[in-house]
Design a protein around this motif. Structure first.
Motif, mmCIF file in Angstrom:
data_model
loop_
_atom_site.group_PDB
_atom_site.id
_atom_site.type_symbol
_atom_site.label_atom_id
_atom_site.label_comp_id
_atom_site.label_asym_id
_atom_site.label_seq_id
_atom_site.Cartn_x
_atom_site.Cartn_y
_atom_site.Cartn_z
ATOM 1 N N GLN A 230 -7.114 12.216 13.871
ATOM 2 C CA GLN A 230 -8.011 11.048 13.822
ATOM 3 C C GLN A 230 -7.428 9.965 12.898
ATOM 4 O O GLN A 230 -7.361 8.794 13.256
ATOM 5 N N LEU A 231 -6.948 10.375 11.720
ATOM 6 C CA LEU A 231 -6.415 9.413 10.746
ATOM 7 C C LEU A 231 -5.103 8.790 11.233
ATOM 8 O O LEU A 231 -4.872 7.590 11.091
ATOM 9 N N ARG B 195 -7.028 -4.218 4.810
ATOM 10 C CA ARG B 195 -6.462 -2.896 5.038
ATOM 11 C C ARG B 195 -5.843 -2.335 3.752
ATOM 12 O O ARG B 195 -6.119 -1.211 3.362
ATOM 13 N N ALA B 196 -4.994 -3.169 3.093
ATOM 14 C CA ALA B 196 -4.275 -2.696 1.913
ATOM 15 C C ALA B 196 -5.236 -2.352 0.770
ATOM 16 O O ALA B 196 -5.041 -1.355 0.073
ATOM 17 N N LYS B 197 -6.258 -3.178 0.588
ATOM 18 C CA LYS B 197 -7.167 -2.979 -0.558
ATOM 19 C C LYS B 197 -8.239 -1.938 -0.293
ATOM 20 O O LYS B 197 -8.518 -1.090 -1.133
ATOM 21 N N GLU B 198 -8.863 -2.041 0.879
ATOM 22 C CA GLU B 198 -10.077 -1.236 1.109
ATOM 23 C C GLU B 198 -9.855 0.007 1.970
ATOM 24 O O GLU B 198 -10.532 1.007 1.774
ATOM 25 N N ILE B 199 -8.973 -0.078 2.943
ATOM 26 C CA ILE B 199 -8.870 1.014 3.915
ATOM 27 C C ILE B 199 -7.835 2.064 3.514
ATOM 28 O O ILE B 199 -8.149 3.257 3.439
ATOM 29 N N VAL B 200 -6.610 1.619 3.256
ATOM 30 C CA VAL B 200 -5.530 2.594 3.044
ATOM 31 C C VAL B 200 -5.781 3.535 1.852
ATOM 32 O O VAL B 200 -5.576 4.742 1.992
ATOM 33 N N PRO B 201 -6.244 3.024 0.692
ATOM 34 C CA PRO B 201 -6.429 3.962 -0.425
ATOM 35 C C PRO B 201 -7.322 5.155 -0.057
ATOM 36 O O PRO B 201 -7.016 6.297 -0.423
ATOM 37 N N LYS B 202 -8.385 4.908 0.697
ATOM 38 C CA LYS B 202 -9.289 6.006 1.097
ATOM 39 C C LYS B 202 -8.613 6.910 2.123
ATOM 40 O O LYS B 202 -8.755 8.137 2.096
ATOM 41 N N ARG B 203 -7.894 6.267 3.054
ATOM 42 C CA ARG B 203 -7.203 7.055 4.090
ATOM 43 C C ARG B 203 -6.134 7.963 3.493
ATOM 44 O O ARG B 203 -5.926 9.079 3.968
ATOM 45 N N GLU C 223 -4.123 13.287 2.664
ATOM 46 C CA GLU C 223 -3.573 14.327 1.785
ATOM 47 C C GLU C 223 -4.384 15.612 1.935
ATOM 48 O O GLU C 223 -3.828 16.710 1.964
ATOM 49 N N GLU C 224 -5.708 15.443 2.033
ATOM 50 C CA GLU C 224 -6.583 16.609 2.182
ATOM 51 C C GLU C 224 -6.354 17.287 3.538
ATOM 52 O O GLU C 224 -6.280 18.520 3.623
ATOM 53 N N ASN D 245 0.836 -1.208 0.000
ATOM 54 C CA ASN D 245 0.000 0.000 0.000
ATOM 55 C C ASN D 245 0.875 1.264 0.000
ATOM 56 O O ASN D 245 2.058 1.202 0.323
ATOM 57 N N ASP D 246 0.247 2.368 -0.382
ATOM 58 C CA ASP D 246 0.911 3.678 -0.288
ATOM 59 C C ASP D 246 1.099 4.014 1.196
ATOM 60 O O ASP D 246 0.373 3.493 2.050
ATOM 61 N N SER D 247 2.023 4.918 1.511
ATOM 62 C CA SER D 247 2.150 5.399 2.891
ATOM 63 C C SER D 247 2.486 6.894 2.870
ATOM 64 O O SER D 247 2.925 7.419 1.845
#
Ligand code: PMV
Length: 354
Positions: free
Chosen positions: A257-258, A231-239, A244-245, A34-36
């Motif tokens: 929070q994040l 986590r890698a597929k569903e959670i991290v991309p949205k987080r 970034e925002e 996943n991205d970090s």
């Protein structure tokens, strides 16, 4: 003449992930699942200083870490050295009458001396600063023309998290799509001036070396944890998008929070690994409770916490005032006479326990 030496010295701070990297899809190239996103510390703390030298009189590549010679035979060092040499360009110093051609770099040997201004074994992300500094210093020595993102892809092959230390401020490591890793590199999201109210405090819970290395921990998690897949597929991309925002808008409530949620999920993945991995201890858990309770008692969050592969707490206070209040609280719950904390490292000063 064989008497000349050319040297370069560089200094690189470590970085702390706020959206964690945990799990490799390729162990040799060090490609993540996943991205970090991380924040790079201020160079006065937790940084590595590396001097690299080249001379025709050197018989082999050698390296010293904090004055003690270490082996360069590991695959990670070899990969970094080979990749940098492949990008080397001509170097000419007409005043000194030195000329090193692209071809020479393949034959000349380097000596590397690296110092950490913090205990190497303290579980405080020493490899991140170390490999970033090595790649950067060698890149300068060998007149490498590649930009810092491309250098980050070389540092990545030493230690994954190292790729993020090539930049200051907030940095994203893009996992990339390519099998050869060419697009798995770091980019700067915001420079060090963008959000300079933040104060980072590290509570050194234990300066002992961690029991499970990140390399073997990640391997075990990838092999056994279903939570890691989710986590890698569903959670991290949205987080990643939300983080970034939050960084762009200097939105501390979302940032905190994040950051806390992602640290907790990383440690949940560790618990979900078979056999389970415990990086945090009772003191780490107490610090989480103190931070959570304080944030809830205020109108808005004052502090974010995050823990890597060890029990030490990285606390990010929203501003100087919050950091002063946080230190007061830590000193109240963990008085200097208690054995629970080894020391604190604060933004621009260290508070030793004794
Ligand atoms: O780069 P490594 O192998 O030291 O792994 C670092 C892993 C964490 O620190 C736990 C998370 C991160 O993103 O830095």
């Amino acid at each position: 003449s064989r008497n000349w030496v050319v040297m370069v010295t560089a200094q690189t701070p470590t970085n702390i992930a706020v959206i964690k990297y945990w799990g490799k899809r390729d162990e040799t190239l060090i490609l993540p699942v996943n991205d970090s996103i991380s924040v790079t510390l201020d160079p006065s703390h937790l940084c590595t200083t590396t001097t690299v030298a080249v001379s025709p009189s050197f018989q082999q590549d050698r390296m010293w870490l904090n004055g003690k010679e270490i082996s360069l035979s590991g695959g990670r060092f070899q990969n970094c050295l080979r990749e940098i040499r492949a990008c080397a360009c001509d170097v000419e110093d007409t005043k000194k009458g030195i000329k090193i051609t692209k071809e020479d770099w393949g034959k000349l040997h380097v000596h590397i001396a690296s110092y950490n201004n913090f205990p190497t074994a303290a579980g405080l992300a020493s490899s991140a600063a170390g490999f970033a500094c090595l790649a950067y210093a060698l890149g300068k020595l060998m007149n490498v023309k590649e930009d810092d993102s491309q250098l980050s892809a070389i540092a990545r092959q030493g230690s994954g998290s190292a790729c993020r230390s090539l930049f200051g401020g907030f940095v994203k490591w893009k996992m990339g799509k390519e099998d050869n890793g060419s697009d798995s590199l770091a980019v700067q999201l915001a420079d060090e001036k963008h959000w300079d109210d933040l104060v980072i405090i590290i509570a050194v819970v234990s300066s002992r070396q961690k029991e499970t290395s990140s390399t073997s921990g990640m391997r075990e998690s990838v092999e056994t944890s279903l939570l890691l897949q989710h986590r890698a597929k569903e959670i991290v991309p949205k987080r990643i998008l939300k983080m970034e925002e939050a960084i762009r808008n200097r939105d501390f409530a979302s940032f905190s929070q994040l950051t806390c949620a992602d640290s907790n999920q990383f440690h949940a993945v560790c618990l979900d690994t078979c056999p389970p991995i415990f990086y945090m201890n009772d003191t780490s858990h107490r610090i989480i409770s103190i931070a959570e309770k304080w944030n809830r008692s205020e109108e808005a969050p004052q502090v974010a916490y995050t823990f890597d592969a060890g029990p030490n707490a990285v606390l990010i206070a929203r501003n100087r005032k919050a950091s002063a209040l946080l230190i007061q609280r830590l000193l109240y719950y963990f008085p200097p006479s208690s054995d629970d904390l080894d020391s604190y490292i604060v933004g621009d000063k260290s508070i030793a326990k004794d």
